[in-house]
Design a protein around this motif. Structure first.
Motif, PDB file in Angstrom:
ATOM      1  N   PRO A  31       0.805  -1.234   0.000  1.00  0.00           N
ATOM      2  CA  PRO A  31       0.000   0.000   0.000  1.00  0.00           C
ATOM      3  C   PRO A  31       0.834   1.278   0.000  1.00  0.00           C
ATOM      4  CG  PRO A  31      -0.820  -1.567   1.623  1.00  0.00           C
ATOM      5  CD  PRO A  31       0.481  -2.103   1.133  1.00  0.00           C
ATOM      6  N   ALA A  32       2.108   1.187   0.314  1.00  0.00           N
ATOM      7  CA  ALA A  32       2.955   2.375   0.322  1.00  0.00           C
ATOM      8  C   ALA A  32       3.441   2.756  -1.073  1.00  0.00           C
ATOM      9  CB  ALA A  32       4.150   2.165   1.251  1.00  0.00           C
ATOM     10  N   ALA A  33       3.186   1.936  -2.066  1.00  0.00           N
ATOM     11  CA  ALA A  33       3.611   2.238  -3.438  1.00  0.00           C
ATOM     12  C   ALA A  33       2.859   3.456  -3.950  1.00  0.00           C
ATOM     13  CB  ALA A  33       3.364   1.035  -4.338  1.00  0.00           C
ATOM     14  N   ASP A  34       3.606   4.426  -4.515  1.00  0.00           N
ATOM     15  CA  ASP A  34       2.975   5.658  -4.979  1.00  0.00           C
ATOM     16  C   ASP A  34       2.617   5.582  -6.460  1.00  0.00           C
ATOM     17  OD1 ASP A  34       5.380   5.889  -6.302  1.00  0.00           O
ATOM     18  OD2 ASP A  34       6.109   7.598  -5.134  1.00  0.00           O
ATOM     19  N   ASP A  35       2.183   6.726  -7.000  1.00  0.00           N
ATOM     20  CA  ASP A  35       1.751   6.776  -8.395  1.00  0.00           C
ATOM     21  C   ASP A  35       2.871   6.352  -9.342  1.00  0.00           C
ATOM     22  OD1 ASP A  35      -0.959   8.826  -8.424  1.00  0.00           O
ATOM     23  OD2 ASP A  35       0.344   8.903  -6.673  1.00  0.00           O
ATOM     24  N   ASP A  36       4.094   6.873  -9.101  1.00  0.00           N
ATOM     25  CA  ASP A  36       5.211   6.530  -9.973  1.00  0.00           C
ATOM     26  C   ASP A  36       5.492   5.035  -9.960  1.00  0.00           C
ATOM     27  OD1 ASP A  36       5.720   9.093 -10.869  1.00  0.00           O
ATOM     28  OD2 ASP A  36       7.017   9.567  -9.163  1.00  0.00           O
ATOM     29  N   ALA A  37       5.454   4.416  -8.793  1.00  0.00           N
ATOM     30  CA  ALA A  37       5.715   2.977  -8.703  1.00  0.00           C
ATOM     31  C   ALA A  37       4.677   2.196  -9.503  1.00  0.00           C
ATOM     32  CB  ALA A  37       5.711   2.537  -7.234  1.00  0.00           C
ATOM     33  N   HIS A  38       3.391   2.521  -9.323  1.00  0.00           N
ATOM     34  CA  HIS A  38       2.343   1.845 -10.086  1.00  0.00           C
ATOM     35  C   HIS A  38       2.561   2.018 -11.590  1.00  0.00           C
ATOM     36  CE1 HIS A  38       0.137   1.636  -6.254  1.00  0.00           C
ATOM     37  NE2 HIS A  38      -0.695   0.795  -6.841  1.00  0.00           N
ATOM     38  N   ALA A  39       2.814   3.246 -12.006  1.00  0.00           N
ATOM     39  CA  ALA A  39       2.917   3.539 -13.433  1.00  0.00           C
ATOM     40  C   ALA A  39       4.149   2.894 -14.051  1.00  0.00           C
ATOM     41  CB  ALA A  39       2.948   5.050 -13.637  1.00  0.00           C
ATOM     42  N   GLN A  40       5.311   3.051 -13.403  1.00  0.00           N
ATOM     43  CA  GLN A  40       6.541   2.508 -13.986  1.00  0.00           C
ATOM     44  C   GLN A  40       6.492   0.978 -14.062  1.00  0.00           C
ATOM     45  OE1 GLN A  40      10.392   4.290 -12.798  1.00  0.00           O
ATOM     46  NE2 GLN A  40       9.189   5.770 -11.602  1.00  0.00           N
ATOM     47  N   ILE A  41       5.973   0.337 -13.023  1.00  0.00           N
ATOM     48  CA  ILE A  41       5.887  -1.124 -13.038  1.00  0.00           C
ATOM     49  C   ILE A  41       4.881  -1.590 -14.102  1.00  0.00           C
ATOM     50  CG2 ILE A  41       5.122  -3.124 -11.688  1.00  0.00           C
ATOM     51  CD1 ILE A  41       6.412  -1.741  -9.231  1.00  0.00           C
ATOM     52  N   THR A  42       3.788  -0.868 -14.247  1.00  0.00           N
ATOM     53  CA  THR A  42       2.825  -1.219 -15.296  1.00  0.00           C
ATOM     54  C   THR A  42       3.473  -1.148 -16.672  1.00  0.00           C
ATOM     55  OG1 THR A  42       0.953  -0.411 -13.987  1.00  0.00           O
ATOM     56  CG2 THR A  42       0.634  -0.574 -16.365  1.00  0.00           C
ATOM     57  N   ARG A  43       4.242  -0.084 -16.927  1.00  0.00           N
ATOM     58  CA  ARG A  43       4.904   0.033 -18.233  1.00  0.00           C
ATOM     59  C   ARG A  43       5.922  -1.093 -18.435  1.00  0.00           C
ATOM     60  NH1 ARG A  43       5.466   4.040 -21.982  1.00  0.00           N
ATOM     61  NH2 ARG A  43       4.654   5.704 -20.620  1.00  0.00           N
ATOM     62  N   ILE A  44       6.670  -1.413 -17.391  1.00  0.00           N
ATOM     63  CA  ILE A  44       7.667  -2.488 -17.507  1.00  0.00           C
ATOM     64  C   ILE A  44       6.983  -3.818 -17.832  1.00  0.00           C
ATOM     65  CG2 ILE A  44       9.304  -3.876 -16.164  1.00  0.00           C
ATOM     66  CD1 ILE A  44       9.981  -1.237 -14.637  1.00  0.00           C
ATOM     67  N   LEU A  45       5.896  -4.131 -17.150  1.00  0.00           N
ATOM     68  CA  LEU A  45       5.173  -5.377 -17.413  1.00  0.00           C
ATOM     69  C   LEU A  45       4.621  -5.397 -18.827  1.00  0.00           C
ATOM     70  CD1 LEU A  45       3.195  -5.813 -14.057  1.00  0.00           C
ATOM     71  CD2 LEU A  45       5.285  -7.006 -14.772  1.00  0.00           C
TER      72      LEU A  45
ATOM     73  N   ASP B 257      -5.301   1.295  -6.606  1.00  0.00           N
ATOM     74  CA  ASP B 257      -5.284   1.457  -5.144  1.00  0.00           C
ATOM     75  C   ASP B 257      -5.710   2.866  -4.709  1.00  0.00           C
ATOM     76  OD1 ASP B 257      -4.256  -1.172  -4.819  1.00  0.00           O
ATOM     77  OD2 ASP B 257      -2.287  -0.429  -5.385  1.00  0.00           O
ATOM     78  N   PRO B 258      -6.947   3.249  -5.010  1.00  0.00           N
ATOM     79  CA  PRO B 258      -7.335   4.653  -4.803  1.00  0.00           C
ATOM     80  C   PRO B 258      -7.319   5.094  -3.346  1.00  0.00           C
ATOM     81  CG  PRO B 258      -9.262   3.294  -5.275  1.00  0.00           C
ATOM     82  CD  PRO B 258      -8.064   2.438  -5.534  1.00  0.00           C
ATOM     83  N   LEU B 259      -7.502   4.176  -2.396  1.00  0.00           N
ATOM     84  CA  LEU B 259      -7.550   4.572  -0.998  1.00  0.00           C
ATOM     85  C   LEU B 259      -6.174   4.697  -0.353  1.00  0.00           C
ATOM     86  CD1 LEU B 259     -10.453   3.149  -1.562  1.00  0.00           C
ATOM     87  CD2 LEU B 259     -10.610   3.128   0.914  1.00  0.00           C
ATOM     88  N   SER B 260      -5.156   4.282  -1.080  1.00  0.00           N
ATOM     89  CA  SER B 260      -3.814   4.350  -0.513  1.00  0.00           C
ATOM     90  C   SER B 260      -3.415   5.806  -0.262  1.00  0.00           C
ATOM     91  CB  SER B 260      -2.804   3.708  -1.462  1.00  0.00           C
ATOM     92  OG  SER B 260      -1.488   4.039  -1.087  1.00  0.00           O
ATOM     93  N   PRO B 261      -2.847   6.110   0.913  1.00  0.00           N
ATOM     94  CA  PRO B 261      -2.400   7.493   1.188  1.00  0.00           C
ATOM     95  C   PRO B 261      -1.247   7.927   0.294  1.00  0.00           C
ATOM     96  CG  PRO B 261      -1.690   5.997   2.936  1.00  0.00           C
ATOM     97  CD  PRO B 261      -2.634   5.216   2.072  1.00  0.00           C
ATOM     98  N   ALA B 262      -0.661   6.983  -0.419  1.00  0.00           N
ATOM     99  CA  ALA B 262       0.446   7.325  -1.306  1.00  0.00           C
ATOM    100  C   ALA B 262      -0.011   7.713  -2.711  1.00  0.00           C
ATOM    101  CB  ALA B 262       1.420   6.147  -1.393  1.00  0.00           C
TER     102      ALA B 262
ATOM    103  N   HIS C 229       2.046  14.277 -12.225  1.00  0.00           N
ATOM    104  CA  HIS C 229       2.563  12.904 -12.111  1.00  0.00           C
ATOM    105  C   HIS C 229       1.568  11.961 -11.425  1.00  0.00           C
ATOM    106  CE1 HIS C 229       6.377  14.294 -13.589  1.00  0.00           C
ATOM    107  NE2 HIS C 229       6.485  15.193 -12.611  1.00  0.00           N
ATOM    108  N   SER C 230       0.304  12.311 -11.441  1.00  0.00           N
ATOM    109  CA  SER C 230      -0.712  11.425 -10.858  1.00  0.00           C
ATOM    110  C   SER C 230      -0.826  10.149 -11.677  1.00  0.00           C
ATOM    111  CB  SER C 230      -2.066  12.128 -10.815  1.00  0.00           C
ATOM    112  OG  SER C 230      -2.592  12.246 -12.141  1.00  0.00           O
ATOM    113  N   ILE C 231      -1.361   9.107 -11.037  1.00  0.00           N
ATOM    114  CA  ILE C 231      -1.552   7.841 -11.745  1.00  0.00           C
ATOM    115  C   ILE C 231      -2.485   8.013 -12.930  1.00  0.00           C
ATOM    116  CG2 ILE C 231      -3.451   7.067 -10.256  1.00  0.00           C
ATOM    117  CD1 ILE C 231      -0.699   4.912 -11.958  1.00  0.00           C
ATOM    118  N   LYS C 232      -3.457   8.917 -12.772  1.00  0.00           N
ATOM    119  CA  LYS C 232      -4.383   9.158 -13.894  1.00  0.00           C
ATOM    120  C   LYS C 232      -3.607   9.593 -15.132  1.00  0.00           C
ATOM    121  CE  LYS C 232      -6.028  12.999 -14.894  1.00  0.00           C
ATOM    122  NZ  LYS C 232      -6.608  14.347 -14.995  1.00  0.00           N
ATOM    123  N   ASN C 233      -2.806  10.633 -14.996  1.00  0.00           N
ATOM    124  CA  ASN C 233      -2.089  11.152 -16.159  1.00  0.00           C
ATOM    125  C   ASN C 233      -1.043  10.168 -16.676  1.00  0.00           C
ATOM    126  OD1 ASN C 233      -3.514  13.554 -16.255  1.00  0.00           O
ATOM    127  ND2 ASN C 233      -2.135  14.580 -14.805  1.00  0.00           N
TER     128      ASN C 233
END
Length: 805
Positions: A681-695, A709-714, A732-736
């Protein structure tokens, strides 16, 4: 395949039975039919007519130490259950004793069975009981068939095969094959779908393609020794030859063959047993009838005027209140259709809302105007037949939309519907084919390319984003209400066309798919069906196949799967519902993606609308989430009876890149590198986005599912929080970032936003950028899996037809 089928002799066999007033063959005649169809080993047999006294020589003429005796009656189908099949030693006295007993015991047993199961009584025996019933059964017993006893190689489970043809009203002749014997029905109910028995259209298959379907069954594995403790007892070539023979007979003696002397209603061998690599039919039945007249072909090219009219006329518009006709007019104009190209037919009024009125259809002809492209009928059902007479007689319009119900969906209105259909069919026999009709009992059409909307729901009840973008898709629904509710509940489904078919009084589901199969305005065709007109299921499947070969995607849902559901659809659409198993098999084999639920249908439509230009090469899935339960849920959801995905084996370079990201984010101590990836849950927008692109860039990954993970404080996932850490509009939001990734990546990416209504703005923003969004992970995996499987199936069809892979 060189297969000697003597159609002339088979026709003579059917003709002889027909001249005797029969619509079925006796078992020994079925064996004769098989011998003329290229079958290898129909058993030797001897028919003992009732009242005859065969000689000792005749009773002992068949080879072997045993002989089989079978009752011969046109109405006793399941003979074993009533003592109608007996195996005795081949001794004269034993045979005579058994024959005499059977003439008396079988009618008694069958009468007892009918009295216990009156709902299954053949028509001649309905209402009979006691001595009258037994006498009627006995009277219909024609004799005893003595058959050569051929001991099978094995009597273990799975070593008998059923093969059959069955004529269906919707799909024409179907071939089926699978586990045979007396327990065939039990096997079909208890085994997983497609394991006990498979079915397919004879018009769309040959022996080889049907054999490929059959190879998926338990029956094939048993017969070919692929299960423990068994050995092969039949060759693949024998099975293919058998299937090819049945398919050729099914196509020749078919309602769709204009030269067919008869139509085979049912031809079933149950079972084929196997003796020293010989296929031996042990029981068979055949029912047939003469070919019936087929309705005149509809001029389906006129559908273009229905969907893109230059002129519209409407009758049934009130000048004083908001009736259905007035609401339809409002919606036509609100969609932007020209008032100058619209006419209202109403006496005593010059104009309504700036639209000119004419008193009647004759006035249109007197003005010497060209006929209308589209005429909308919004009057009561009782007025429709006479109005249709006038429309046809005056040649007033090329296409006619019948809004009112009361045109065949109930038993009381069937006569009116039949009269109307006869008039329309007669018009189709003229030089230009007459007008085509949409409906009756329909909501009509919303055509974005055609610039009009005939739905009779007022704007206050159904606000519409009339000038928003739409997808290159057509939604065709037999039920207008289904389409209305799905589009309102799931607004991300934005097809260019929404067409309510209603009762299919004239235009059918098959006609509409035939129109769209080569359309340059759609890439996706979505269909909700409750039933098909006569043989239109087959036409529908042919159109689906051609659409798939043209590169389009077809999503399909069929209502009426259960007995109860079928009854409900019958009351709604004039008894058009058919057998679901046959429907699902034929439509799926044609290349459509089959939805199992309403929600799954709308989800698949959106996936097709948004992912149809993405590349899918296999079924290898990568998944990522910051919530552990989602990662587990994704893994648990990749398999079912209807689909099979596999978790991708990630490349070492992918794992290294992910590990680098996790280390940079100080998450490496909390995350195990696996698929699905639970990135904490500590993974932020950049972590989600970069890992998604890598996969998505991994060559071994065919699709990616990512939970945001919309409820995550990160995570930056909230609307109306400018300047805060949670602002979803931050650069740099996950949306964008996810919008950028999906726009630049060829791999399909599906997102999950599992949270309450607070996160609707995030969902809406992603949907607005054509990114599929789900609220729970298991639904995302199921829908994506079905979609991927459907895409791969379509690619396989194109490859087999030589259209590329």
């Amino acid at each position: 395949m060189d297969l000697p089928i003597d159609f002339n002799s088979i026709t003579q066999l059917l003709t002889a039975a027909h001249e005797e007033g029969r619509e079925s063959l006796y078992e020994f005649e079925v064996y004769s039919l098989l011998s003329k169809s290229g079958a290898e080993t129909p058993p030797q047999c001897n028919f003992i007519p009732r009242g005859s006294r065969p000689s000792d020589e005749a009773l002992n003429a068949l080879p072997g130490e045993k002989t089989v005796l079978k009752i011969v009656s046109p109405f006793i189908i399941h003979k074993t259950e009533v003592g109608g099949v007996r195996i005795v030693k081949k001794e004269t006295n034993r045979i005579r004793s058994a024959v005499r007993r059977m003439f008396y015991e079988v009618p008694e047993n069958y009468a007892t069975w009918i009295e216990a199961h009156p709902e299954s009584a053949p028509e001649p025996y309905i209402g009979l009981s006691g001595e009258a019933l037994m006498a009627a059964i006995s009277r219909d017993v024609k004799g005893i068939l003595q058959v050569q006893f051929m001991p099978p190689d094995s009597d273990t489970f799975g070593n008998e095969l059923i093969v059959g043809l069955r004529y269906t009203r919707e799909f024409g002749t179907i071939i089926s094959a699978g586990l045979g014997g007396t327990d065939t029905e039990i096997y079909a109910k208890r085994f997983r779908k497609g394991q006990a028995i498979v079915a397919a259209s004879v018009a769309m298959n040959d022996g080889q393609t049907f054999f490929q379907l059959f190879k998926q069954t338990i029956s094939y594995r048993k017969l070919t020794g692929l299960t423990r403790g068994q050995h092969r007892i039949v060759t693949d070539e024998q099975l293919i030859e058998c299937f090819e023979s049945f398919i050729r007979m099914g196509n020749f003696y078919s309602q769709t063959n204009p030269d067919a002397p008869f139509v085979i209603e049912e031809l079933e061998i149950n079972p084929f047993a196997f003796c020293d690599y010989l296929m031996v039919p042990l029981d068979g039945l055949c029912r047939f009838r003469t070919r019936q007249k087929i309705a005149t072909r509809r001029p389906v090219g006129k559908i273009d005027q229905l969907l893109h009219p230059a002129s519209i006329g409407i009758i049934g518009v009130s000048s004083t209140r908001k009736n259905f006709g007035r609401i339809i007019l409002d919606n036509i104009l609100a969609e932007g259709f020209s008032k100058e190209n619209t006419l209202i037919f109403r006496e005593g009024v010059e104009e309504i809302d700036g639209v000119r009125c004419l008193p009647n259809l004759e006035a249109l002809k007197q003005e010497k105007k060209q006929k209308l492209d589209l005429f909308i009928v919004a009057v009561g059902a009782a007025q429709v037949p006479d109005l249709v007479d006038d429309l046809i007689r005056l040649d007033a319009a090329d296409t006619i939309m019948l809004i009112p119900g009361g045109m065949g969906e109930t038993h009381d209105s069937k006569d009116r519907a039949q009269t109307l259909m006869a008039k329309i069919d007669q018009a189709h026999g003229t030089i230009d084919g007459g007008p085509v009709f949409l409906g009756a009992n329909c909501m009509g059409v919303i055509s974005k390319p055609g610039g009009y909307d005939t739905w009779f729901i007022p704007e206050e009840k159904l606000p519409k984003q009339r000038h928003s973008t739409f997808h290159r898709a057509a939604l065709i629904s037999q039920s207008g209400a289904f389409m209305l509710h799905r589009s309102h509940q799931y607004p991300q489904m934005r097809p260019a066309y929404m067409i309510s078919m209603g009762n299919q009084t004239d235009l059918t589901l098959g006609d509409m798919v035939h129109y769209f199969k080569t359309s340059d305005k759609v890439d996706v065709i979505a269909v909700y069906a409750e039933g098909f007109n006569d043989l239109d299921g087959l036409e529908f499947c042919k159109a689906v196949r051609q659409a798939v070969l043209s590169g389009k995607e077809v999503v399909f849902y069929k209502a009426g799967r259960t007995i109860e559901g079928k009854a409900a659809t019958s009351s709604h659409t004039a008894s058009l519902a058919g057998d679901y198993m046959v429907c699902e098999s034929c439509v799926g084999q044609a290349g459509a993606i089959i939805a199992r639920t309403f929600s799954e249908f709308q989800e698949l439509v959106v996936l097709a609308e948004t992912l149809n230009r993405k590349t899918i090469k296999g079924n290898r899935l990568a998944a990522v989430s910051g919530a552990g339960f989602e990662a587990v849920g994704m893994a648990d959801s990749i398999q079912s009876d209807d689909f099979h995905m596999q978790l991708a084996r990630l490349e070492s370079s992918t794992l290294e890149k992910v590990a680098t990201i996790l280390k940079e984010k100080k998450l490496d101590a909390f995350v195990t590198l696996a698929n699905p990836l639970d990135i904490n849950p500590a993974a932020d927008d950049d972590a989600h986005a970069q890992i998604t692109r890598i996969l998505a860039e991994d060559k071994g990954v065919d699709a990616v599912v990512v939970s945001l993970d919309p409820l995550s404080p990160a995570m930056k996932t909230l609307e109306n929080t400018p300047g805060s850490h949670f602002d979803m509009h931050h650069e740099h939001s996950i949306k964008n970032q996810i919008i950028d990734i999906t726009n630049t990546c060829d791999t399909p990416i599906v997102t999950i936003v599992d949270g309450g209504r607070l996160y609707d703005p995030l969902r809406d923003a992603l949907i607005g950028n054509n990114i599929p969004v789900f609220t729970v992970c298991d639904k995302a995996i199921a829908a994506l899996s079905l979609y991927v499987q459907g895409r791969l199936n379509a690619d396989a069809i194109r490859s087999s037809e030589g259209f590329g892979g």
